[in-house]
Structures are given as C-alpha cells and as structure tokens.
Design a protein around this motif. Structure first.
Motif, PDB file in Angstrom:
ATOM      1  N   ASP A 291     -31.911 -36.971  -7.439  1.00  0.00           N
ATOM      2  CA  ASP A 291     -33.059 -37.885  -7.488  1.00  0.00           C
ATOM      3  C   ASP A 291     -34.228 -37.206  -8.209  1.00  0.00           C
ATOM      4  N   GLY A 292     -34.808 -37.905  -9.169  1.00  0.00           N
ATOM      5  CA  GLY A 292     -35.954 -37.353  -9.911  1.00  0.00           C
ATOM      6  C   GLY A 292     -35.534 -36.578 -11.144  1.00  0.00           C
ATOM      7  N   VAL A 293     -34.240 -36.248 -11.233  1.00  0.00           N
ATOM      8  CA  VAL A 293     -33.745 -35.509 -12.403  1.00  0.00           C
ATOM      9  C   VAL A 293     -32.920 -36.455 -13.294  1.00  0.00           C
TER      10      VAL A 293
ATOM     11  N   VAL B 283     -33.746 -51.953  -3.945  1.00  0.00           N
ATOM     12  CA  VAL B 283     -34.115 -53.142  -4.723  1.00  0.00           C
ATOM     13  C   VAL B 283     -35.571 -53.515  -4.425  1.00  0.00           C
ATOM     14  N   ASP B 284     -35.965 -53.437  -3.152  1.00  0.00           N
ATOM     15  CA  ASP B 284     -37.356 -53.789  -2.794  1.00  0.00           C
ATOM     16  C   ASP B 284     -38.356 -52.872  -3.497  1.00  0.00           C
ATOM     17  N   GLU B 285     -38.035 -51.579  -3.523  1.00  0.00           N
ATOM     18  CA  GLU B 285     -38.942 -50.621  -4.192  1.00  0.00           C
ATOM     19  C   GLU B 285     -39.032 -50.936  -5.691  1.00  0.00           C
ATOM     20  N   PHE B 286     -37.865 -51.302  -6.266  1.00  0.00           N
ATOM     21  CA  PHE B 286     -37.830 -51.619  -7.706  1.00  0.00           C
ATOM     22  C   PHE B 286     -38.708 -52.845  -7.982  1.00  0.00           C
TER      23      PHE B 286
ATOM     24  N   TYR C   1     -30.287 -52.692 -11.052  1.00  0.00           N
ATOM     25  CA  TYR C   1     -31.494 -52.704 -11.892  1.00  0.00           C
ATOM     26  C   TYR C   1     -31.754 -51.315 -12.468  1.00  0.00           C
ATOM     27  N   TYR C   2     -32.247 -51.316 -13.707  1.00  0.00           N
ATOM     28  CA  TYR C   2     -32.638 -50.085 -14.387  1.00  0.00           C
ATOM     29  C   TYR C   2     -33.982 -50.331 -15.054  1.00  0.00           C
ATOM     30  N   GLY C   3     -34.869 -49.354 -15.035  1.00  0.00           N
ATOM     31  CA  GLY C   3     -36.161 -49.555 -15.691  1.00  0.00           C
ATOM     32  C   GLY C   3     -36.763 -48.259 -16.204  1.00  0.00           C
TER      33      GLY C   3
ATOM     34  N   VAL D 139     -37.145 -40.206 -17.302  1.00  0.00           N
ATOM     35  CA  VAL D 139     -36.229 -40.423 -16.159  1.00  0.00           C
ATOM     36  C   VAL D 139     -36.413 -41.864 -15.696  1.00  0.00           C
ATOM     37  N   SER D 140     -35.350 -42.652 -15.813  1.00  0.00           N
ATOM     38  CA  SER D 140     -35.416 -44.071 -15.463  1.00  0.00           C
ATOM     39  C   SER D 140     -35.354 -44.272 -13.952  1.00  0.00           C
ATOM     40  N   VAL D 141     -35.741 -45.459 -13.556  1.00  0.00           N
ATOM     41  CA  VAL D 141     -35.565 -45.879 -12.156  1.00  0.00           C
ATOM     42  C   VAL D 141     -34.290 -46.709 -12.088  1.00  0.00           C
TER      43      VAL D 141
END
Ligand code: 5GP
Length: 205
Positions: A48-50, A57-60, A79-81, A35-37
């Motif tokens: 969320d989470g699934v 953005v700050d959390e990323f 953004y994707y990670g 599961v990506s961010v």
C-alpha cells in the motif's frame, strides 16, 4: 523553472509495463511515478502506498467527491484513479511524471495535457501475453479470458499513441523508453515557452 514532462505508459495487463518502468527508474533520475488509487485487492507482494493506494469503494467515491482525481476509470469491476496530488506539484517542480494507466485514462489525460508523451507497451505476440498472465498465478480461467479480450481491445488503440514499444526484452524496452523521454525533452513543442522567453529576455543587444 521548466515544467516536467508528463509521460503516459499504457499496455495490456501482462505486457510488462511495471517491469519496464522499474528499469527506466534505474536509468533515469528525474522521474516521479504516480501511485494510483485502486479498489481492487492487493496481489501478493504489493505494498500500500508503493504499488497502489488501496482504498475501499466508499473511500474512492469520497476522493472523487473531493475532486482529487486527474482521471479515474472502472477496470475489470474495480475503480482506478490518478491523484492530482501525485502529478501537478511534481510537474511544477520540474520532475517528469509517469502515469501507468489504461487506454481510456490515457486519452482522458491527453485531452487535458496535449503535450503529454504517450507510450504503448505491447507483447510480441498474444501467446506471450497469455503465458505471462497465467504465470502471475492470480488469474482464474474467467479472469484470464476477460483480460485477453480486453488486451485485444487496448492493442487496437495502440496506433493512437505517440510511441509503441514491443517488449521482447525488459532492458531493451527500458532503454527505448528512456530514449523517447530524452528526445521528447528536446522537442520544439516542449521548449516553446523556454524559447520565447529566451528570445524576449535579457539585454543581449
Ligand atoms: P492492474 O489491476 O493489473 O494493476 O491494472 C489494471 C489496469 O488498470 C492496467 O491497464 C493499469 O495500467 C490500469 N490502471 C492502473 N492505475 C490506473 C489509473 O490510475 N487510472 C487508469 N485509468 N487506469 C489505471
């Protein structure tokens, strides 16, 4: 314990990767889907989470600072990670792990995991892709144009993948993906370490 297989699934938005993957999961047990961010807004029905870990953005940026990502990219202004925590432990436990990521992310991961299996899912035509993107209802005319342009760019990279699955039919495509995974798990390169241990070990002689 034999390590799991890392499987990269790419393809333009609207190619049907998500639907194919859902069918693959029904047919093949030993699979963990990473599961990506993302910093993009959830679409209707996304949990969320699934479907993603939805972050600001700050959390990323903070996750990046903590070195939590195996890879990360900016797509369509978001953004994707891929989190290391979604991948590494599972592989070590022998689980096969699927990453549903874009082309840039795929080549980034292949640089680190050359034995990863890369599969590109594409539509049978650009008209089909356009209709699928429109059908999602979440796309403005501008977003649609951006996604189609980006799709062409991604499709140009498809021949750099190990496999291409043309998604005419979700069930058939899922069967193709399962066949690819099973064949790869029997490949000599994946079994190199096992074979060396087998040949060296024991008191057979
Ligand atoms: P969407 O917003 O339609 O869910 O995804 C847009 C694109 O980002 C898709 O090509 C999807 O495969 C890609 N993507 C999703 N998660 C990741 C990720 O963790 N890393 C990278 N590099 N791309 C991702």
């Amino acid at each position: 314990m034999k390590k799991g297989l890392l499987i990269i699934l790419s393809g333009p938005s609207g190619a049907g990767k998500g639907s194919v993957l859902a069918e693959v999961k029904k047919r093949y047990d030993n699979l963990a889907v990473s599961v990506s961010v993302t910093t993009r807004q959830p679409r209707a029905g996304e949990i969320d989470g699934v479907h993603y870990h939805f972050k600001t953005v700050d959390e990323f940026i903070e996750l990046g600072r903590q070195d939590a990502f195996l890879e990360n990219e900016c797509n369509y202004g978001n953004y994707y990670g891929t989190l290391k925590s979604e991948v590494i432990d599972n592989l070590n436990r022998g689980k096969d792990v699927v990453l549903e990521i874009d082309v840039k992310g795929a080549f980034n991961v292949l640089g680190k995991y050359p034995d990863a299996v890369s599969i590109f899912v594409c539509p049978s035509s650009m008209d089909v892709l356009k209709e699928r993107l429109k059908g999602r209802g979440s796309e403005t005319a501008e977003a649609l144009r951006v996604r189609l342009t980006s799709a062409i760019g991604e499709i140009k990279q498809a021949t750099r993948y190990g496999y291409v699955v043309v998604n005419n039919d979700i069930q058939e495509s899922a069967e193709d993906v399962v066949s690819i995974i099973k064949a790869e798990k029997c490949s000599a390169k994946i079994n190199r370490e096992f074979i060396e241990n087998l040949a060296n070990g024991g008191n057979a002689l």
